[in-house]
Design an enzyme around this catalytic site. Structure first.
Site: not given
Ligand code: NAI
Ligand code: MG
Length: 486
Positions: A183, A258, A292, A389
């Site tokens: 996904k 991660e 990240c 973050e």
């Molecule tokens: P997120 O963690 O919500 O999204 C990442 C992935 O998880 C997306 O594909 C999303 O659709 C999926 N996802 C979201 N909720 C889920 C659930 N309940 N069950 C399964 N999959 C789910 O991150 P988001 O909202 O895009 O970004 C928010 C903050 O997260 C950013 O501002 C940043 O601080 C952090 N972030 C960190 C990342 C990293 O590489 N460590 C990457 C992206 C965001």
């Protein structure tokens, strides 16, 4: 011409087996160009029904398709072919990545795409080198281990490095004979879908890679809860990691995470300051700060603080913010409105809590999700901008006086993804490398990634490792076989 044309054709459907399908619900969602706020395309919006079909296809491919019977070396060759096809289409993919994500085309070309190709080639080479052991147990037995694939792997990725995150997850999963339901992030589905087209073209059998675009709480959650998915690999926010861990408990899934970071980047007075200033800029502003492992707590030793700050502010001011498809651009827009709002909120908190904003501090322009490169000085450990973050182009400078102090303050965080130290004193460098609780430590460099070097987090930054030989562990189940020799 410095500016390239945006791609005009996109795959927008769900991939199940070798079929490109609309969502069962018929729904779509828009993916937006973050530089213009215009809709690029409407993409099929998968949910639980589509996930179920994708899992069935992946299970079928795992148990009875050609993939299940294929020699490991031939699997490696297919992965190599996929890498070749991505390389052959590098310009197109780089443009598509920049269009959908907003990252500067120079970065897509020089960083994301070459790392994707390298990662797939690296894991292609592992395919026929997944060995078990023979073990001299007590008694008259022949005992050996096999390393078998985990099965159907659910992979959920974020939007900051859409293709690279797909490659990090496909590479080790495919090298070890698993099948995949991926996904992609709702913000950036386009390059993952194009990669899946190329995977079919490479001859990777149908059902081995299935891609279901959609939202986290619907498609993502359905993948996590599905009883026929053996493992979830997730990259994203640590709050989402907690939700996934809870939802995965019922079906006892294998999990690798991660998650985020608040990585210390430590500059000692004895460092090569030119290199440290350049490394501090790159370590924070690269990819619009959406990394990240961004060096988002920049600790600078007292005696060089003023000179360092002056120089790093100059560099921040010289960043070229603008159209990601222009090869002169060094900073594009943030990925979406939510990220823009979140970042501007942190900037306001930084100002209100007494940090000194030396440059930037506002949105750039009024179209697209651009943020001025921002530098805060006089940041203290308990300010929000030092704790959370931000995931944006916001540099936070903290002062320190000595080694023990900076070690203790570096570790005062829930995170533990990366750290860096700039010094000409090898003793200090290795003291830091040993004492900082983080999965990666860079000495006199930043963001040096290689497919062969493991990456992942201590503490709230993750579980398990990606890349390198370590990245294979999460995709195999060891099996012990013992035979009575009579
Ligand atoms: P997120 O963690 O919500 O999204 C990442 C992935 O998880 C997306 O594909 C999303 O659709 C999926 N996802 C979201 N909720 C889920 C659930 N309940 N069950 C399964 N999959 C789910 O991150 P988001 O909202 O895009 O970004 C928010 C903050 O997260 C950013 O501002 C940043 O601080 C952090 N972030 C960190 C990342 C990293 O590489 N460590 C990457 C992206 C965001
Ligand atoms: Mg979210």
């Amino acid at each position: 011409m410095a500016t390239i044309a945006a791609p005009t054709t996109y795959q927008t459907k769900i991939l199940i087996g070798d079929q490109w399908r609309d969502a069962v619900s018929g729904k779509t969602f828009p993916t937006v160009n973050p530089a213009t706020e215009e809709v690029i395309a409407d993409v099929a919006e998968g949910d639980a029904a589509d996930i179920d079909l994708a899992v069935k296809a992946a299970r079928e491919a795992f148990t009875s398709g050609p993939w299940a019977k294929m020699d490991a070396r031939d699997r490696g060759a297919l992965l190599m072919k996929l890498a070749d096809l991505i390389e052959a289409n590098l310009e197109e993919l780089a443009a598509l990545e920049s269009l959908d994500n907003g990252k500067p085309i120079r970065d897509s070309r020089a960083a994301d795409l070459p790392l994707v190709v390298d990662c797939l080639r690296y894991y292609a080479g592992w395919a026929d080198k997944i060995h078990g052991q023979t073990i001299p147990i007590r008694g008259n037995y022949f005992c050996y281990t096999r390393r078998e694939p985990v099965g159907v792997c659910g992979q959920i990725i974020p939007w900051n490095f859409p293709m690279l995150m797909a490659a990090w997850k496909w590479g080790p999963a495919l090298a070890t004979g698993n099948t995949i339901v991926m996904k992609p992030a709702e913000q950036t589905p386009l390059t993952c879908l194009r990669m899946a087209e190329l995977a079919l073209e490479a001859g990777i059998p149908p059902g081995v890679i299935n891609v279901v675009p959609g939202y986290g709480p619907t498609a993502g959650a359905a993948l996590v809860a599905h009883p026929d998915v053996d493992k979830i690999a997730f990259t994203g926010e640590h709050h989402t990691g907690k939700i996934i861990m809870r939802n995965a408990a019922e079906t006892l899934k294998r999990l690798t995470f991660e998650l985020g970071g608040k990585s210390p980047n430590i500059v000692f007075a004895d460092a090569d300051l030119d290199a440290a200033v350049a490394g501090a800029e790159f370590g924070l502003f690269f990819n619009q700060g959406q990394c990240c492992c961004a060096g988002s707590r920049l600790f600078v030793e007292d005696s060089v603080h003023d000179e360092f700050v002056e120089r790093v502010v100059e560099r921040a001011k010289s960043r070229v913010v603008g159209n990601p498809l222009d090869s002169n651009t060094t900073q594009g827009p943030q990925v979406d409105q939510a990220q823009l709002d979140k970042i501007l909120g942190f900037i306001e908190k930084g100002k209100a809590q007494g940090a000194r904003c030396l440059t930037g501090g506002t949105r750039a322009g009024d179209q697209g999700y651009f943020v001025e490169p921002t530098v805060f000085d006089s940041v203290t450990d308990e300010m929000d901008i030092a704790l959370h973050e931000i995931f944006g182009p916001v540099m936070n400078i903290l002062r320190f006086r000595d080694l023990d102090e900076v070690i203790e303050r570096s570790n005062r965080t829930i995170f533990g993804l990366a750290a860096a130290v700039w010094t000409s004193d090898v003793t200090k460098a290795h003291r830091i490398a040993g004492a900082v609780r983080a999965g990666t430590v860079w000495i006199n460099c930043y963001d040096v990634f290689d497919a062969a070097a493991p990456f992942g987090g201590f503490k709230f930054s993750g579980m398990g490792r990606e890349l390198g030989e370590a990245g294979l562990q999460a995709y195999t189940e060891p099996k012990t076989v013992t035979m009575n020799l009579g």
